[in-house]
Structures are given as C-alpha cells and as structure tokens.
Design a protein around this motif. Structure first.
Motif, PDB file in Angstrom:
ATOM      1  N   LEU A 120       0.825  -1.211   0.000  1.00  0.00           N
ATOM      2  CA  LEU A 120       0.000   0.000   0.000  1.00  0.00           C
ATOM      3  C   LEU A 120       0.857   1.258   0.000  1.00  0.00           C
ATOM      4  N   ALA A 121       2.014   1.189   0.644  1.00  0.00           N
ATOM      5  CA  ALA A 121       2.895   2.354   0.682  1.00  0.00           C
ATOM      6  C   ALA A 121       3.324   2.776  -0.720  1.00  0.00           C
ATOM      7  N   LYS A 122       3.297   1.837  -1.653  1.00  0.00           N
ATOM      8  CA  LYS A 122       3.644   2.153  -3.044  1.00  0.00           C
ATOM      9  C   LYS A 122       2.407   2.487  -3.880  1.00  0.00           C
ATOM     10  N   VAL A 123       1.291   1.849  -3.549  1.00  0.00           N
ATOM     11  CA  VAL A 123       0.068   1.993  -4.348  1.00  0.00           C
ATOM     12  C   VAL A 123      -0.668   3.296  -4.054  1.00  0.00           C
ATOM     13  N   LEU A 124      -0.748   3.676  -2.780  1.00  0.00           N
ATOM     14  CA  LEU A 124      -1.609   4.790  -2.397  1.00  0.00           C
ATOM     15  C   LEU A 124      -1.145   6.171  -2.880  1.00  0.00           C
ATOM     16  N   PRO A 125       0.145   6.517  -2.793  1.00  0.00           N
ATOM     17  CA  PRO A 125       0.531   7.876  -3.196  1.00  0.00           C
ATOM     18  C   PRO A 125       0.103   8.280  -4.606  1.00  0.00           C
ATOM     19  N   PRO A 126       0.344   7.469  -5.646  1.00  0.00           N
ATOM     20  CA  PRO A 126      -0.131   7.894  -6.971  1.00  0.00           C
ATOM     21  C   PRO A 126      -1.655   7.946  -7.080  1.00  0.00           C
ATOM     22  N   GLN A 127      -2.339   7.070  -6.344  1.00  0.00           N
ATOM     23  CA  GLN A 127      -3.806   7.115  -6.329  1.00  0.00           C
ATOM     24  C   GLN A 127      -4.284   8.434  -5.724  1.00  0.00           C
ATOM     25  N   PHE A 128      -3.675   8.817  -4.608  1.00  0.00           N
ATOM     26  CA  PHE A 128      -4.072  10.052  -3.952  1.00  0.00           C
ATOM     27  C   PHE A 128      -3.787  11.269  -4.826  1.00  0.00           C
ATOM     28  N   GLU A 129      -2.672  11.245  -5.530  1.00  0.00           N
ATOM     29  CA  GLU A 129      -2.355  12.361  -6.418  1.00  0.00           C
ATOM     30  C   GLU A 129      -3.417  12.531  -7.490  1.00  0.00           C
ATOM     31  N   GLN A 189      -7.969   9.751  -6.092  1.00  0.00           N
ATOM     32  CA  GLN A 189      -8.663   8.472  -6.093  1.00  0.00           C
ATOM     33  C   GLN A 189      -8.193   7.640  -4.900  1.00  0.00           C
ATOM     34  N   ALA A 190      -8.959   6.603  -4.593  1.00  0.00           N
ATOM     35  CA  ALA A 190      -8.579   5.691  -3.522  1.00  0.00           C
ATOM     36  C   ALA A 190      -9.080   4.294  -3.868  1.00  0.00           C
ATOM     37  N   PRO A 191      -8.281   3.268  -3.581  1.00  0.00           N
ATOM     38  CA  PRO A 191      -8.698   1.893  -3.898  1.00  0.00           C
ATOM     39  C   PRO A 191      -9.684   1.322  -2.896  1.00  0.00           C
ATOM     40  N   GLY A 192      -9.907   2.016  -1.790  1.00  0.00           N
ATOM     41  CA  GLY A 192     -10.818   1.500  -0.775  1.00  0.00           C
ATOM     42  C   GLY A 192     -11.443   2.618   0.030  1.00  0.00           C
ATOM     43  N   ASP A 193     -12.461   2.264   0.797  1.00  0.00           N
ATOM     44  CA  ASP A 193     -13.166   3.235   1.640  1.00  0.00           C
ATOM     45  C   ASP A 193     -12.672   3.208   3.079  1.00  0.00           C
ATOM     46  N   VAL A 194     -12.305   2.028   3.565  1.00  0.00           N
ATOM     47  CA  VAL A 194     -11.665   1.872   4.877  1.00  0.00           C
ATOM     48  C   VAL A 194     -10.388   1.088   4.628  1.00  0.00           C
ATOM     49  N   HIS A 229      -4.735  13.558   2.988  1.00  0.00           N
ATOM     50  CA  HIS A 229      -5.567  12.695   2.144  1.00  0.00           C
ATOM     51  C   HIS A 229      -6.537  11.849   2.975  1.00  0.00           C
ATOM     52  N   ALA A 230      -6.575  12.099   4.279  1.00  0.00           N
ATOM     53  CA  ALA A 230      -7.391  11.278   5.190  1.00  0.00           C
ATOM     54  C   ALA A 230      -8.518  12.107   5.796  1.00  0.00           C
ATOM     55  N   VAL A 231      -9.612  11.424   6.108  1.00  0.00           N
ATOM     56  CA  VAL A 231     -10.783  12.053   6.723  1.00  0.00           C
ATOM     57  C   VAL A 231     -10.531  12.247   8.222  1.00  0.00           C
TER      58      VAL A 231
END
Length: 420
Positions: free
Chosen positions: A91-100, A103-108, A122-124
C-alpha cells in the motif's frame, strides 16, 4: 448499485367538477365556483445501498477471523462490503499515486499509523468518531494538530517463543525461567532425533527476524531502552545495545536458529516437529491445527513485549465517507470488538472486553499478559517508519546469515536513522 423499493403506485387523475351557472334574478344570485383537486403523481423511489471496499493485510485464517465482523456490519448497517488484501508494504507504493489522482482503492484502509499521519491531507478527520470510544481503549492514536486521522483496531502482540505442549510433554521439556535454563532447553531440543534446529526462523520481507531482535533488546535492556531507541536517544552502536546483540543473540544464530524460512511455510515445518520453537505474534493461534496445543514463553526476565494494532483510516476520495465512518464505528464498538475477539487470533484493544470471550489459547495469552509489566511496548520499526523500517528489516536479515557483520549492521542503522 442495487435498486429496492421501486414499485409503481397506479396513476390516479381526479378532476374537479364544473357546476353550470343558474339564471340570476334580483332576489337570488347564484355564484359559480370551479374547484380543482390536485393531480396525484407516482414517483419512483430508489434507495442506493453503498458498497464499501475494506482493505486490510489479513489473508487465510486471519481473513476468515475478520470476515464475520464484516458480515455482522453488513446486516446491522445495511451496507454491501467487500474485502481486499493488501500488505502495508504494498500500500505504501500503491496509495501515493492514487491520492495524487484524487482516487482511492478502498473506503476503509488499514495501514501503519505513522504513514497515515504523514499523509493526513488525504485522510478524513475522525476526531469526533474517536472521542466517543477513546476512554475504553488501551492504545491511543497520535493527534496531528489536535486532530485524529487513524483509529486502532484489535491488538496483536509478539509474546515470545511458541511450542507445542504435546511436543514438550513427549520429550519431558519445561519452559525456562532463567537464561541458563533457556540455553539448556535449546541443547535438549537439538539432541532430539529428527530435529533440524531448536528454533525455526520465520522470514518474509524481514519483519519476523526484526521481531526476534526487538524481543532480545526488551528482555535484556528493558522496555525503556526500546522507547529510547525509537526516540533516537540511544544509538545502536551504544555499548549496551551492542552487548545485547553480541552476547545474547548472535551466539545463537546458526547454532540454534535455522536459516530464514518464509514464515507461513515455517508454521507447517515447526508444527510437524522438525523444529522445537517458533517466535511469532499471537495471530499464530488462528493458523495452527489445534490452538489448544499451543504454549508460549518470553525470554526469562522479560518485563515487556511488543504490542500494537492495525490502524484504520478513510481516504478523502471515498465516495461513501459517512457509510465508512459507520463501519469503523461498529468495528471499534464493544459489540464489534467482542465479535472479533471470539474468533481468536487477536486480542481486543478495549479494556471492557472480558477474557472469557476468547477461545482457550487466546484467553490463556490474555491472562498471561495481564501479569507482564508492559504488555504493549511500541514496535521499533513500525514506530520509526519510513525508509528506515525496510532498512532495519534488510539489516536483520543480513545479520541472520552473516553474524560477523554485526558492527557494520549497527553502524548502518545509526547512519540512516531519521533525525528527530
């Protein structure tokens, strides 16, 4: 999306009647009124049930223990929930480009707390949700500017060396109470026919060997030493740190510990009695054929063990933020926590969950931890985080196969330790 409640109400058109006017006379005037009744219309009502994606690190038996919680949440909250497996390292590799890309791959998503803090933009904000339950929890999240962006879930602990009770009984072995008894136990196990090594070394990306090293540091340096290492107050080249490695751990490598074996495969080899002991976290209780045959002991004299949790957060880019909050609220509630504890493999992080709800092996562990001075010492590499975390794992793997590199390993850990 799922449609429900879309039945059509039959159309009904009710028209008002027009009354014709009578011929007026001086004595009598008849007033004519036109009365219009409203037209009733049929409206299609569609209720959309959110589908939440939960991302966590649990696969196999650990996933099977978590799924009942999601099923209960689905029924209670009226949500659709799907679960996906991602390790935090991935996730440490997947999330940063998604956030840029917003987008997000999940809700929780379950992730390291330090990482969530670093990516709080990027967090609620979960402050209000957390404040309702905070007083019941053993672990408390670290605020960022007074706000909470990640909440703790169930506890895992790394209590020491696991053994099969039946194996110990068969070979007349006893858990040690002193360091000398520990060494004598290893010699006895090594002499048993069919044993390859007294201790099997779990491996993976490096955290299993790192966990063993941390256990030695806490056992012979105390919980405060672990916390000083995390804070950067003590260096790894400090004589007392080096002595723990050089005098306690390194002499056992090669002689008593096996070469590293992928940790889930190591479980089967150990359970088949090719090895006598296995150092692993308490999730092991949900991964063996008979958890009631499990026994565990820490290194003699240990006053604390590493304990922690997986941290849940909601990305700002979720399409169902409010539903995701409801799900987290259920999972950390007493109801949700009791349900998870009943499945085994993890301990409740709430103080109001009785040991009686656990399966036998987990109940025994919970009761044993109650006697430990500090049952939840912070995890060293998780607490420091960042690039140093993977460096620590790599250096511990190197130490395991090349113990003569100890001084190089310790210097490297100091040289790349993040500034505090």
């Amino acid at each position: 999306m799922k449609r429900i409640g879309s039945a059509w109400i039959p159309l009904m058109l009710l028209l008002g009647a027009c009354v014709p006017a009578a011929t007026p006379t001086p004595e009598r005037i008849v007033e004519t009124r036109v009365v219009e009744k409203p037209v009733e219309k049929t409206v299609e009502v569609t209720k959309v049930i959110p589908t939440l994606t939960v991302i966590g690190p649990w696969a196999g038996a650990e996933m099977d223990q978590f799924v009942p919680v999601l099923k209960a949440a689905k029924q209670k909250l009226g949500l659709q929930i799907r679960y996906r497996i991602y390790r935090a390292e991935d996730l440490a590799k997947v999330l940063p480009p998604q956030f840029e890309a917003k987008q997000a791959p999940g809700d929780v998503i379950f992730m390291w707390e330090w990482w969530i803090r670093e990516n709080k933009d990027h967090a609620v904000d979960l402050t209000d949700l957390w404040q309702k339950e905070a007083g019941a929890f053993v672990l408390q999240p670290t605020p960022v500017d007074g706000r909470i962006y990640a909440v703790p879930y169930v506890l895992w602990v790394k209590p020491g060396f696991w053994y099969k009770k039946s194996f110990f009984q068969k070979h007349n072995l006893q858990p040690p109470t002193t360091w000398e008894e520990f060494l004598a136990l290893l010699d006895k196990i090594a002499a048993i026919p069919g044993i390859k090594k007294p201790i099997i070394t779990g491996d993976g990306v490096g955290w299993p060997v790192g966990d063993i090293a941390e256990h030695f540091l806490i056992a012979f340096g105390g919980p405060a030493l672990q916390q000083d290492l995390i804070a950067g107050k003590v260096k790894f080249t400090d004589p007392k740190i080096r002595a723990i490695f050089a005098e306690r751990l390194v002499p056992l490598l090669g002689k008593y510990f096996s070469d590293p074996v992928e940790w889930t495969q190591a479980i089967d080899l150990w359970w088949n009695e090719e090895y006598g002991l296995f150092f692993m976290g308490n999730w092991l209780t949900g991964m063996v054929k008979d958890p009631n045959d499990l026994g565990v002991f820490p290194l003699p004299g240990t006053r604390g063990v590493v304990g922690g949790t997986d941290w849940a957060f909601i990305p700002k880019y979720s399409e169902h933020v409010e539903a995701a909050k409801q799900l987290i609220a259920f999972m950390i509630s007493k109801e949700g926590m009791v349900l998870r504890a009943q499945q085994g493999g993890k301990l409740a992080s709430r103080k109001d969950v009785s040991p009686e709800v656990y399966p036998p092996a987990d109940r025994a562990l919970a009761e044993a931890l109650a006697k430990v001075e500090q049952p939840t010492v912070p995890d060293l590499d998780d607490a420091v985080g960042g690039k140093w975390q993977s460096l620590f794992w790599d250096q511990m793997k190197l130490l395991w196969v090349r113990p003569q590199m100890l001084d190089n390993v310790l210097r490297r850990l100091d040289a790349e330790f993040p500034a505090r």
